[in-house]
Write a protein that holds these residues in place. Sequence first.
Motif, PDB file in Angstrom:
ATOM      1  N   GLU A   1     -28.241  44.440 -32.318  1.00 60.13           N
ATOM      2  CA  GLU A   1     -28.323  45.703 -32.016  1.00 60.13           C
ATOM      3  C   GLU A   1     -29.961  45.885 -32.075  1.00 60.13           C
ATOM      4  O   GLU A   1     -30.350  47.166 -31.482  1.00 60.13           O
ATOM      5  CB  GLU A   1     -27.583  46.617 -32.747  1.00 60.13           C
ATOM      6  N   GLY A   2     -30.526  44.984 -32.830  1.00 63.63           N
ATOM      7  CA  GLY A   2     -32.193  45.730 -33.064  1.00 63.63           C
ATOM      8  C   GLY A   2     -32.968  44.589 -32.259  1.00 63.63           C
ATOM      9  O   GLY A   2     -32.467  43.575 -31.635  1.00 63.63           O
ATOM     10  N   PRO A   3     -34.111  44.621 -32.043  1.00 66.55           N
ATOM     11  CA  PRO A   3     -34.844  44.157 -30.957  1.00 66.55           C
ATOM     12  C   PRO A   3     -35.418  42.522 -31.527  1.00 66.55           C
ATOM     13  O   PRO A   3     -35.709  41.648 -30.905  1.00 66.55           O
ATOM     14  CB  PRO A   3     -36.281  44.837 -30.812  1.00 66.55           C
ATOM     15  N   ASP A   4     -35.264  42.293 -32.832  1.00 66.34           N
ATOM     16  CA  ASP A   4     -35.910  41.285 -33.534  1.00 66.34           C
ATOM     17  C   ASP A   4     -35.359  40.049 -33.248  1.00 66.34           C
ATOM     18  O   ASP A   4     -35.990  38.931 -33.364  1.00 66.34           O
ATOM     19  CB  ASP A   4     -35.897  41.582 -35.172  1.00 66.34           C
ATOM     20  N   GLY A   5     -34.036  40.066 -32.992  1.00 65.59           N
ATOM     21  CA  GLY A   5     -33.319  38.829 -32.776  1.00 65.59           C
ATOM     22  C   GLY A   5     -33.231  38.335 -31.252  1.00 65.59           C
ATOM     23  O   GLY A   5     -32.807  37.500 -30.918  1.00 65.59           O
ATOM     24  N   HIS A   6     -33.885  39.125 -30.194  1.00 64.12           N
ATOM     25  CA  HIS A   6     -33.802  38.847 -29.056  1.00 64.12           C
ATOM     26  C   HIS A   6     -34.597  37.828 -28.354  1.00 64.12           C
ATOM     27  O   HIS A   6     -34.549  37.238 -27.344  1.00 64.12           O
ATOM     28  CB  HIS A   6     -33.796  39.941 -28.262  1.00 64.12           C
ATOM     29  N   ASN A   7     -35.666  37.153 -29.215  1.00 64.17           N
ATOM     30  CA  ASN A   7     -36.203  36.032 -28.817  1.00 64.17           C
ATOM     31  C   ASN A   7     -35.703  34.785 -29.626  1.00 64.17           C
ATOM     32  O   ASN A   7     -35.738  33.799 -28.929  1.00 64.17           O
ATOM     33  CB  ASN A   7     -37.787  35.883 -29.304  1.00 64.17           C
ATOM     34  N   ASP A   8     -35.075  34.988 -30.586  1.00 67.47           N
ATOM     35  CA  ASP A   8     -34.439  34.052 -31.495  1.00 67.47           C
ATOM     36  C   ASP A   8     -33.583  34.594 -32.322  1.00 67.47           C
ATOM     37  O   ASP A   8     -33.975  35.526 -33.196  1.00 67.47           O
ATOM     38  CB  ASP A   8     -35.377  33.283 -32.416  1.00 67.47           C
ATOM     39  N   THR A   9     -32.207  34.289 -32.014  1.00 66.90           N
ATOM     40  CA  THR A   9     -31.365  35.388 -32.675  1.00 66.90           C
ATOM     41  C   THR A   9     -31.093  34.859 -34.209  1.00 66.90           C
ATOM     42  O   THR A   9     -30.609  35.843 -34.895  1.00 66.90           O
ATOM     43  CB  THR A   9     -29.665  34.891 -32.053  1.00 66.90           C
ATOM     44  N   MET A  10     -31.769  33.792 -34.670  1.00 68.18           N
ATOM     45  CA  MET A  10     -31.775  33.522 -36.040  1.00 68.18           C
ATOM     46  C   MET A  10     -32.685  34.652 -36.850  1.00 68.18           C
ATOM     47  O   MET A  10     -32.682  34.547 -37.943  1.00 68.18           O
ATOM     48  CB  MET A  10     -32.198  32.229 -36.345  1.00 68.18           C
ATOM     49  N   LEU A  11     -33.472  35.200 -36.105  1.00 66.60           N
ATOM     50  CA  LEU A  11     -34.518  36.370 -36.790  1.00 66.60           C
ATOM     51  C   LEU A  11     -33.968  37.871 -36.554  1.00 66.60           C
ATOM     52  O   LEU A  11     -34.492  38.710 -36.976  1.00 66.60           O
ATOM     53  CB  LEU A  11     -35.646  36.374 -35.889  1.00 66.60           C
ATOM     54  N   ASP A  12     -32.354  38.026 -36.299  1.00 70.65           N
ATOM     55  CA  ASP A  12     -31.803  38.978 -36.061  1.00 70.65           C
ATOM     56  C   ASP A  12     -31.712  39.713 -37.857  1.00 70.65           C
ATOM     57  O   ASP A  12     -31.125  39.125 -38.429  1.00 70.65           O
ATOM     58  CB  ASP A  12     -30.344  38.911 -35.559  1.00 70.65           C
ATOM     59  N   PRO A  13     -32.031  40.849 -37.858  1.00 73.66           N
ATOM     60  CA  PRO A  13     -31.980  41.468 -39.277  1.00 73.66           C
ATOM     61  C   PRO A  13     -30.676  41.303 -39.725  1.00 73.66           C
ATOM     62  O   PRO A  13     -30.272  41.429 -40.995  1.00 73.66           O
ATOM     63  CB  PRO A  13     -32.526  42.871 -39.113  1.00 73.66           C
ATOM     64  N   GLU A  14     -29.645  41.398 -38.770  1.00 71.11           N
ATOM     65  CA  GLU A  14     -28.256  41.286 -39.194  1.00 71.11           C
ATOM     66  C   GLU A  14     -27.608  39.921 -39.289  1.00 71.11           C
ATOM     67  O   GLU A  14     -26.566  39.896 -38.750  1.00 71.11           O
ATOM     68  CB  GLU A  14     -27.257  42.319 -38.497  1.00 71.11           C
ATOM     69  N   GLN A  15     -28.522  38.809 -39.286  1.00 72.88           N
ATOM     70  CA  GLN A  15     -28.020  37.450 -39.025  1.00 72.88           C
ATOM     71  C   GLN A  15     -27.313  37.089 -40.368  1.00 72.88           C
ATOM     72  O   GLN A  15     -27.779  37.079 -41.408  1.00 72.88           O
ATOM     73  CB  GLN A  15     -29.246  36.626 -38.763  1.00 72.88           C
ATOM     74  N   ARG A  16     -26.104  36.328 -40.196  1.00 73.35           N
ATOM     75  CA  ARG A  16     -25.354  36.160 -41.240  1.00 73.35           C
ATOM     76  C   ARG A  16     -24.620  34.730 -41.098  1.00 73.35           C
ATOM     77  O   ARG A  16     -24.749  34.272 -40.007  1.00 73.35           O
ATOM     78  CB  ARG A  16     -24.096  36.760 -41.790  1.00 73.35           C
ATOM     79  N   ILE A  17     -24.405  33.835 -42.117  1.00 73.58           N
ATOM     80  CA  ILE A  17     -23.617  32.673 -41.939  1.00 73.58           C
ATOM     81  C   ILE A  17     -22.008  33.079 -42.016  1.00 73.58           C
ATOM     82  O   ILE A  17     -21.770  33.597 -43.093  1.00 73.58           O
ATOM     83  CB  ILE A  17     -23.950  31.739 -42.735  1.00 73.58           C
ATOM     84  N   TRP A  18     -21.319  33.018 -40.978  1.00 71.89           N
ATOM     85  CA  TRP A  18     -19.913  33.074 -41.044  1.00 71.89           C
ATOM     86  C   TRP A  18     -19.223  32.247 -41.905  1.00 71.89           C
ATOM     87  O   TRP A  18     -19.463  30.882 -42.128  1.00 71.89           O
ATOM     88  CB  TRP A  18     -19.240  32.666 -39.698  1.00 71.89           C
ATOM     89  N   GLY A  19     -18.365  32.700 -42.676  1.00 71.22           N
ATOM     90  CA  GLY A  19     -17.600  32.015 -43.831  1.00 71.22           C
ATOM     91  C   GLY A  19     -18.498  31.777 -45.149  1.00 71.22           C
ATOM     92  O   GLY A  19     -17.854  31.141 -46.138  1.00 71.22           O
ATOM     93  N   PHE A  20     -19.637  32.347 -45.170  1.00 67.39           N
ATOM     94  CA  PHE A  20     -20.574  32.292 -46.340  1.00 67.39           C
ATOM     95  C   PHE A  20     -20.764  33.751 -46.722  1.00 67.39           C
ATOM     96  O   PHE A  20     -20.684  34.378 -47.691  1.00 67.39           O
ATOM     97  CB  PHE A  20     -21.625  31.434 -46.125  1.00 67.39           C
ATOM     98  N   GLU A  21     -21.397  34.258 -45.683  1.00 68.36           N
ATOM     99  CA  GLU A  21     -21.962  35.712 -45.748  1.00 68.36           C
ATOM    100  C   GLU A  21     -21.023  36.736 -45.090  1.00 68.36           C
ATOM    101  O   GLU A  21     -21.235  38.026 -44.814  1.00 68.36           O
ATOM    102  CB  GLU A  21     -23.441  35.880 -45.381  1.00 68.36           C
ATOM    103  N   THR A  22     -19.799  36.260 -44.393  1.00 63.14           N
ATOM    104  CA  THR A  22     -19.044  37.097 -43.820  1.00 63.14           C
ATOM    105  C   THR A  22     -17.627  36.394 -44.297  1.00 63.14           C
ATOM    106  O   THR A  22     -17.437  35.472 -45.074  1.00 63.14           O
ATOM    107  CB  THR A  22     -19.092  37.027 -42.251  1.00 63.14           C
ATOM    108  N   ASN A  23     -16.563  37.228 -44.151  1.00 65.63           N
ATOM    109  CA  ASN A  23     -15.207  36.729 -44.475  1.00 65.63           C
ATOM    110  C   ASN A  23     -14.435  35.978 -43.284  1.00 65.63           C
ATOM    111  O   ASN A  23     -15.081  36.044 -42.374  1.00 65.63           O
ATOM    112  CB  ASN A  23     -14.380  38.026 -45.038  1.00 65.63           C
ATOM    113  N   PHE A  24     -13.291  35.765 -43.505  1.00 66.16           N
ATOM    114  CA  PHE A  24     -12.515  35.264 -42.572  1.00 66.16           C
ATOM    115  C   PHE A  24     -12.948  33.875 -41.937  1.00 66.16           C
ATOM    116  O   PHE A  24     -12.882  33.661 -40.794  1.00 66.16           O
ATOM    117  CB  PHE A  24     -12.129  36.198 -41.459  1.00 66.16           C
ATOM    118  N   GLY A  25     -13.304  32.872 -42.915  1.00 67.57           N
ATOM    119  CA  GLY A  25     -13.955  31.773 -42.496  1.00 67.57           C
ATOM    120  C   GLY A  25     -12.986  30.625 -41.948  1.00 67.57           C
ATOM    121  O   GLY A  25     -11.609  30.824 -42.024  1.00 67.57           O
ATOM    122  N   GLY A  26     -13.484  29.291 -41.833  1.00 71.58           N
ATOM    123  CA  GLY A  26     -12.492  28.267 -41.177  1.00 71.58           C
ATOM    124  C   GLY A  26     -11.770  27.531 -42.101  1.00 71.58           C
ATOM    125  O   GLY A  26     -11.185  26.718 -41.560  1.00 71.58           O
ATOM    126  N   LEU A  27     -11.647  27.556 -43.147  1.00 71.53           N
ATOM    127  CA  LEU A  27     -10.846  26.617 -44.237  1.00 71.53           C
ATOM    128  C   LEU A  27      -9.583  27.546 -44.294  1.00 71.53           C
ATOM    129  O   LEU A  27      -9.211  28.071 -45.358  1.00 71.53           O
ATOM    130  CB  LEU A  27     -11.593  26.680 -45.566  1.00 71.53           C
TER     131      LEU A  27
END
Length: 445
Positions: free
Chosen positions: A151-177
């Motif tokens: 939703e912010g501009p910072d991630g639109h060249n490289d999504t890894m730079l999005d201020p709300e970048q997270r690793i699913w299953g580590f920094e978010t819930n409902f992971g793959g195991l």
Amino acid sequence: MQHILDAILAGDTSAEDFANLELPESYRAAFVRKDEVDMFEGIPSKEKDPRKSLHVDEVAVPELGPGEALVAVMASAINYNTVWTSIFEPVSTFGFLERYGRMSPLSKRHDLPYHVVGSDLSGVVLATGVGVHNWKPGDRVVAHCLSVELEGPDGHNDTMLDPEQRIWGFETNFGGLADVALVKANQLMPKPEHLTWEEAASPGLVNCTAYRQLVSKNGGDMKQGDNVLIWGASGGLGGFATQYALNGGAVPVCVVSNEEKAEIARKLGAELIINRSEEGYKFWKDEHTQDPKEWKRFGARIRELTGGEDIDIVFEHPGRETFGASVFVTRKGGTITTCASTSGYMHEYDNRYLWMNLKRIISSHFANYRESWEANRLIAKGMIHPTLSKTYALTEVGQATLDVHQNAHQGKVGVLCLAPEEGLGVLDEEMRAQHIDKINIFRGL
């Protein structure tokens, strides 16, 4: 979940039939509990036992939001982030979930007293949220672990730079195991159909991480002929880095810790191998003091192997234990790419060798969607292969995680979720037969 598994195993269930499957109210998942974050207090890291902290039980199916998908998980795999979550180091992941929960009413779903872990999966799409049009129920998929809001501009060249970048299953819930996972639709990629469910699930996090760190312009930007020093060259990350170096015309210098791991590197195609145990490198005199003489001895050994040339790119992930040596042995103008720091986050190096020789340190963390797609495409084309060595049942996830925690594994450790046994899920038997030896290099180790 049995009716969902039956539909997957049938092999001819239509997209419409998948869309009409009744979703369960709960599903089986591996999780840690918020009320147990202090359970290992005072215990040394290596003695913390994931078998005590990882629970497998029923949890509620989360609400499906816009741009998201629910996936029936056939298989997953263990990464170091699951180890870190399970031993509550370096911090409890519930802090991540609390911060994410404050972002929006929809993200509040993630802030729960339990954290379903896991950052890899292969499986079948069950349902998609509003706005999803590239994926439909019944699609056979794998998922990368980058979760972004954009939703912010910072991630639109490289999504890894999005201020709300997270690793699913580590920094978010409902992971793959788990038997079901919640992902953003832009995490999904096609399943490589010459692989089994467990093989297809295993590359995910480490394959994409290795691609960005070594190949991408956001990382090492490797070119043909580069000498690439790869620490842990037979491990989860290093096994892919070795393949990328060979596949891209570079020259891997593979560092391993024993002869068994050296043999794996040879089977991958590497020729220049340093066995740390045999050659006795000790980069630290004690806990606080590094030994530059060992850096020099290590550098001389590298030049002996390469015909007098220094290292162009170091593929760094052990961290504290090796970082001083990595900076030293890199050629003038060369690059050290770094992620993970599995031996410690507080890196120390002699800055004279960096600054006066114009070397660069590039930080690398997972990969953006494009990089992940390219990495998965190479798997699907049979140019890069899984490094799966062993597979556990979901009920044994604690032991699987302990194996990785204690480094008692090679390559990647897989976990069967809905899949009732290994060996299922292959649609392209002809392609599989062409690559079966490479697919099985790590098996049984």
